[in-house]
Design a protein around this motif. Structure first.
Motif, mmCIF file in Angstrom:
data_model
loop_
_atom_site.group_PDB
_atom_site.id
_atom_site.type_symbol
_atom_site.label_atom_id
_atom_site.label_comp_id
_atom_site.label_asym_id
_atom_site.label_seq_id
_atom_site.Cartn_x
_atom_site.Cartn_y
_atom_site.Cartn_z
ATOM 1 N N GLU A 55 -25.285 26.376 -47.563
ATOM 2 C CA GLU A 55 -26.505 26.546 -48.352
ATOM 3 C C GLU A 55 -27.748 26.204 -47.538
ATOM 4 O O GLU A 55 -28.724 26.955 -47.517
ATOM 5 C CB GLU A 55 -26.435 25.663 -49.602
ATOM 6 C CG GLU A 55 -27.656 25.811 -50.507
ATOM 7 C CD GLU A 55 -27.568 24.938 -51.746
ATOM 8 O OE1 GLU A 55 -28.582 24.814 -52.451
ATOM 9 O OE2 GLU A 55 -26.482 24.371 -52.002
ATOM 10 N N ARG A 56 -27.715 25.065 -46.854
ATOM 11 C CA ARG A 56 -28.875 24.656 -46.060
ATOM 12 C C ARG A 56 -29.105 25.618 -44.893
ATOM 13 O O ARG A 56 -30.244 25.983 -44.590
ATOM 14 C CB ARG A 56 -28.670 23.241 -45.535
ATOM 15 C CG ARG A 56 -29.852 22.712 -44.719
ATOM 16 C CD ARG A 56 -29.558 21.336 -44.169
ATOM 17 N NE ARG A 56 -29.233 20.394 -45.233
ATOM 18 C CZ ARG A 56 -28.735 19.182 -45.017
ATOM 19 N NH1 ARG A 56 -28.488 18.782 -43.780
ATOM 20 N NH2 ARG A 56 -28.467 18.378 -46.029
ATOM 21 N N TYR A 57 -28.026 26.018 -44.244
ATOM 22 C CA TYR A 57 -28.127 26.924 -43.094
ATOM 23 C C TYR A 57 -28.794 28.238 -43.504
ATOM 24 O O TYR A 57 -29.742 28.706 -42.857
ATOM 25 C CB TYR A 57 -26.725 27.182 -42.536
ATOM 26 C CG TYR A 57 -26.669 28.158 -41.391
ATOM 27 C CD1 TYR A 57 -26.862 27.749 -40.075
ATOM 28 C CD2 TYR A 57 -26.404 29.509 -41.622
ATOM 29 C CE1 TYR A 57 -26.804 28.652 -39.024
ATOM 30 C CE2 TYR A 57 -26.341 30.420 -40.585
ATOM 31 C CZ TYR A 57 -26.541 29.988 -39.280
ATOM 32 O OH TYR A 57 -26.482 30.891 -38.249
ATOM 33 N N CYS A 58 -28.314 28.834 -44.588
ATOM 34 C CA CYS A 58 -28.871 30.117 -45.039
ATOM 35 C C CYS A 58 -30.304 29.952 -45.541
ATOM 36 O O CYS A 58 -31.168 30.806 -45.287
ATOM 37 C CB CYS A 58 -27.987 30.718 -46.135
ATOM 38 S SG CYS A 58 -26.375 31.282 -45.541
ATOM 39 N N THR A 59 -30.562 28.852 -46.247
ATOM 40 C CA THR A 59 -31.916 28.615 -46.761
ATOM 41 C C THR A 59 -32.921 28.481 -45.624
ATOM 42 O O THR A 59 -34.035 29.033 -45.691
ATOM 43 C CB THR A 59 -31.937 27.340 -47.629
ATOM 44 O OG1 THR A 59 -31.027 27.496 -48.720
ATOM 45 C CG2 THR A 59 -33.339 27.092 -48.175
ATOM 46 N N ASP A 60 -32.543 27.770 -44.567
ATOM 47 C CA ASP A 60 -33.449 27.612 -43.416
ATOM 48 C C ASP A 60 -33.779 28.963 -42.789
ATOM 49 O O ASP A 60 -34.937 29.238 -42.444
ATOM 50 C CB ASP A 60 -32.815 26.693 -42.368
ATOM 51 C CG ASP A 60 -32.777 25.239 -42.817
ATOM 52 O OD1 ASP A 60 -33.495 24.904 -43.779
ATOM 53 O OD2 ASP A 60 -32.025 24.446 -42.211
ATOM 54 N N GLY B 268 -23.020 32.172 -35.352
ATOM 55 C CA GLY B 268 -24.043 31.217 -35.766
ATOM 56 C C GLY B 268 -25.195 31.143 -34.778
ATOM 57 O O GLY B 268 -25.014 31.316 -33.574
ATOM 58 N N GLU B 269 -26.384 30.866 -35.291
ATOM 59 C CA GLU B 269 -27.581 30.817 -34.447
ATOM 60 C C GLU B 269 -28.565 29.815 -35.025
ATOM 61 O O GLU B 269 -28.571 29.539 -36.226
ATOM 62 C CB GLU B 269 -28.238 32.199 -34.375
ATOM 63 C CG GLU B 269 -28.616 32.741 -35.746
ATOM 64 C CD GLU B 269 -29.249 34.119 -35.711
ATOM 65 O OE1 GLU B 269 -29.623 34.559 -34.617
ATOM 66 O OE2 GLU B 269 -29.371 34.732 -36.781
ATOM 67 N N LEU B 270 -29.400 29.286 -34.149
ATOM 68 C CA LEU B 270 -30.466 28.401 -34.595
ATOM 69 C C LEU B 270 -31.632 29.225 -35.121
ATOM 70 O O LEU B 270 -31.779 30.402 -34.787
ATOM 71 C CB LEU B 270 -30.931 27.514 -33.433
ATOM 72 C CG LEU B 270 -29.878 26.570 -32.829
ATOM 73 C CD1 LEU B 270 -30.460 25.839 -31.625
ATOM 74 C CD2 LEU B 270 -29.379 25.577 -33.873
ATOM 75 N N VAL B 271 -32.462 28.617 -35.935
ATOM 76 C CA VAL B 271 -33.649 29.297 -36.462
ATOM 77 C C VAL B 271 -34.562 29.683 -35.299
ATOM 78 O O VAL B 271 -34.865 28.859 -34.434
ATOM 79 C CB VAL B 271 -34.401 28.383 -37.450
ATOM 80 C CG1 VAL B 271 -35.770 28.954 -37.776
ATOM 81 C CG2 VAL B 271 -33.586 28.199 -38.725
#
Length: 588
Positions: A76-81, A23-26
């Motif tokens: 969903e939110r993670y991938c969308t971002d 996992g990683e931040l935008v």
């Protein structure tokens, strides 16, 4: 708190590979990438991976995303971002519209459908992964992004051709948009493309052209690679000299005379009015007002980019420069309110120095645009009029390039990068006049690189800190605080200049001049200024008359206005009498 405890920092760390998703931040950095992937290829792969994960069932997708850490909380939110961020970054990197970027992805997927990657290809090691990424970039992504306009247009033509089977298209619109399939006979009979859409010649288009074949262009035009890395902030450097100029004005007008308390009370407006006699001296008023306005613009433009000063984190709410602020904000001192000015200068100087350092690291002969660095282009015998010394030009030890270093209070305007992007630099370009290529622009990277190198590197210097100081300008000398930091100044003066006692005859003249009367306090204050300045200038000749020494320096000219001090200047006292004179006055 500013001592560097790691003299050999690690510049590169070995990969700590983990199986599965991490996992990683935008990340919104334009040139961000991993391993050997170019930024554009990284973003395309990154977007596709998250599109596939996001299209999966929520629970299995979340479990997959959280295998190695807990960064993702909602699949969903993670991938969308990540998808939205990658999309925006790709539009900037490729300088294209949403429509064209969508067409590029469709074209990429279409090419993968026509020539799918090897089936059942398993990745069992980091080397396998890197090989797969390299092949994927070479076989699928690079052909698509080499010419964005052509890729988008070709795929649009395929779509229009398929659409034409079902409905009739507008021929004129097809010609203008360059989506109409036009063979040789059609072009001869209809003379199309009298009107057509064309691409814009601008920075974004230029950068996209360079990024379209990054591996080749990095090799052939390495300076442009460094330029794009710093392009977003280089324009800030034009504010460095105006800021320095006004700080020096304050130092020359107020140095040795202004107390710390008065500096906190006097506003910039009051300073300008005082120096210009309430505006009656129009020349001085306009000069100071212009200098402050430039200082103000630079301060307010640069400070938002400055996050810290050495180990000090700056407050989010930073002071906005204005006439009403006290002059203490314009005085050099690495503490309290002075931190903001020190931080601004540190930020700007560090920006120029780091940019030039990266240029110097290029191996000789790899960049034809930097031929002027092969030999020294500076006049090292120029006169130095301030107390700072001009550093001698030194060749960079890594290669054969030469780079001069100077103190900030000694630089000229030509030595500082003063850059504003101008699309005129891109006159070395031409549009592709072929059918369906109207938006395609070809840039002459050789000439553009030469132009930018001349603007950004020629005669520019590496800026040094002041001797025995971490600062780029000298600390402001407050009145009655001059001995702070110079507790052993009398001994220092004795070591610098052999001191002698004052003769009886001259001592008598001092008494006659009234030095022991009510002027003693004023004279003592003036001598403190003089002692500190003698130490700073490191003069070693004790035979120099005190009067001659004072008249030599403009910054000491204010001492003439002090009645008590000016009285004994006509007595033949020399620098070798300074300590004896100070001790005599101190006893009065």
């Amino acid at each position: 708190g500013n001592t560097r405890i790691d003299t050999e920092p690690i510049a590169k760390i070995s990969a700590n590979d983990q199986a599965g998703y991490i996992g990683e931040l935008v990340n919104q950095t334009l040139n961000h990438s991993v391993r050997s992937l170019p930024p554009t290829s990284y973003r395309i792969l990154h977007l596709m991976v998250h599109a596939l994960i996001g299209a999966s069932a929520p629970q299995p997708a979340l479990a997959f995303l959280r295998k190695n850490n807990q960064t993702a909380t909602d699949a969903e939110r993670y991938c969308t971002d990540h998808i939205r961020n990658d999309w925006v970054i790709l539009k900037n990197l490729l300088n294209c519209s949403d429509e064209n970027l969508a067409l590029i992805f469709h074209s990429l997927i279409f090419s993968m459908t026509e020539k799918p990657p090897l089936p059942n290809q398993q990745i069992k090691s980091s080397a396998d992964r890197e090989n797969w990424e390299t092949e994927f970039h070479r076989n699928y992504i690079a052909p698509q992004i080499r010419n964005i306009i052509e890729t988008a247009t070709n795929f649009r033509m395929k779509l229009n051709a398929a659409l034409a089977k079902n409905q009739k298209n507008n021929v004129i619109e097809g010609e203008i948009n360059q989506t109409l399939v036009m063979d040789k006979q059609y072009r001869l009979e209809n003379l199309p493309a009298l009107w057509r859409t064309i691409g814009l010649v601008n920075f974004e288009s230029f950068r996209a052209y360079y990024m379209s074949d990054l591996a080749k262009n990095r090799t052939n035009y390495p300076f442009l690679s460094i330029f794009f890395k710093y392009a977003g902030q280089l324009e800030l450097l034009k504010h460095l000299l105006p800021i320095v100029k006004f700080v020096q004005v304050l130092n020359s007008k107020l140095g040795y005379q202004l107390t710390r308390q008065k500096a906190r009370e006097m506003s910039f407006r009051q300073f300008i009015e005082k120096e210009s006699n309430d505006g009656e001296n129009d020349g001085i008023f306009k000069g100071l007002k212009t200098a402050f306005d430039d200082f103000c613009v630079g301060w307010n433009r640069v400070l938002p980019f400055v996050k810290r000063y050495h180990c000090h984190e700056l407050l989010r709410e930073k002071p906005n420069m204005a006439y009403k602020l006290p002059v203490v904000f314009g005085l050099m001192e690495p503490k309290d309110t002075g931190i903001f000015l020190c931080a601004i200068l540190d930020f700007l100087v560090d920006l120029q120095n780091k940019f030039l350092e990266e240029v110097m690291l290029m191996p000789p002969g790899t960049c034809r645009s930097l031929k002027f660095l092969d030999k020294l282009t500076f006049n090292t015998e120029q006169t130095v009029s301030s107390t700072s010394k001009l550093k001698s030009a030194r060749p960079n030890t890594t290669n054969g390039y030469c780079l001069q270093s100077m103190y900030l209070d000694q630089v000229r305007s030509a030595n500082i990068i003063n850059f504003d992007w101008d699309d005129e630099i891109l006159t070395y370009s031409q549009r592709n006049l072929a059918v369906a290529k109207g938006q395609d622009i070809i840039y002459d990277l050789t000439k553009i690189e030469e132009e930018l190198a001349n603007i950004l590197v020629f005669e520019k210097v590496y800026i040094e800190t002041q001797p025995d100081s971490p600062l780029y300008l000298e600390v402001f000398p407050y009145h009655l605080e001059l001995f702070q930091g110079y507790m052993g100044i009398l001994n220092d003066i004795k070591n610098l200049i052999t001191q002698e006692p004052i003769t009886i005859e001259k001592m008598h003249l001092l008494f006659v001049s009234g030095i022991s009367s009510s002027f003693a306090s004023e004279i003592l204050s003036s001598l403190v200024i003089l002692l500190c300045f003698v130490k700073r200038t490191a003069v070693g000749d004790g035979e120099i008359p005190i009067k001659g020494y004072v008249s030599r320096w403009m910054i000491l000219s204010s001492l003439y206005a002090r009645e008590g001090f000016s009285r004994f200047l006509n007595i033949d006292l020399r620098l070798k009498h300074l300590v004896a004179l100070y001790e005599f006055v101190e006893e009065q």
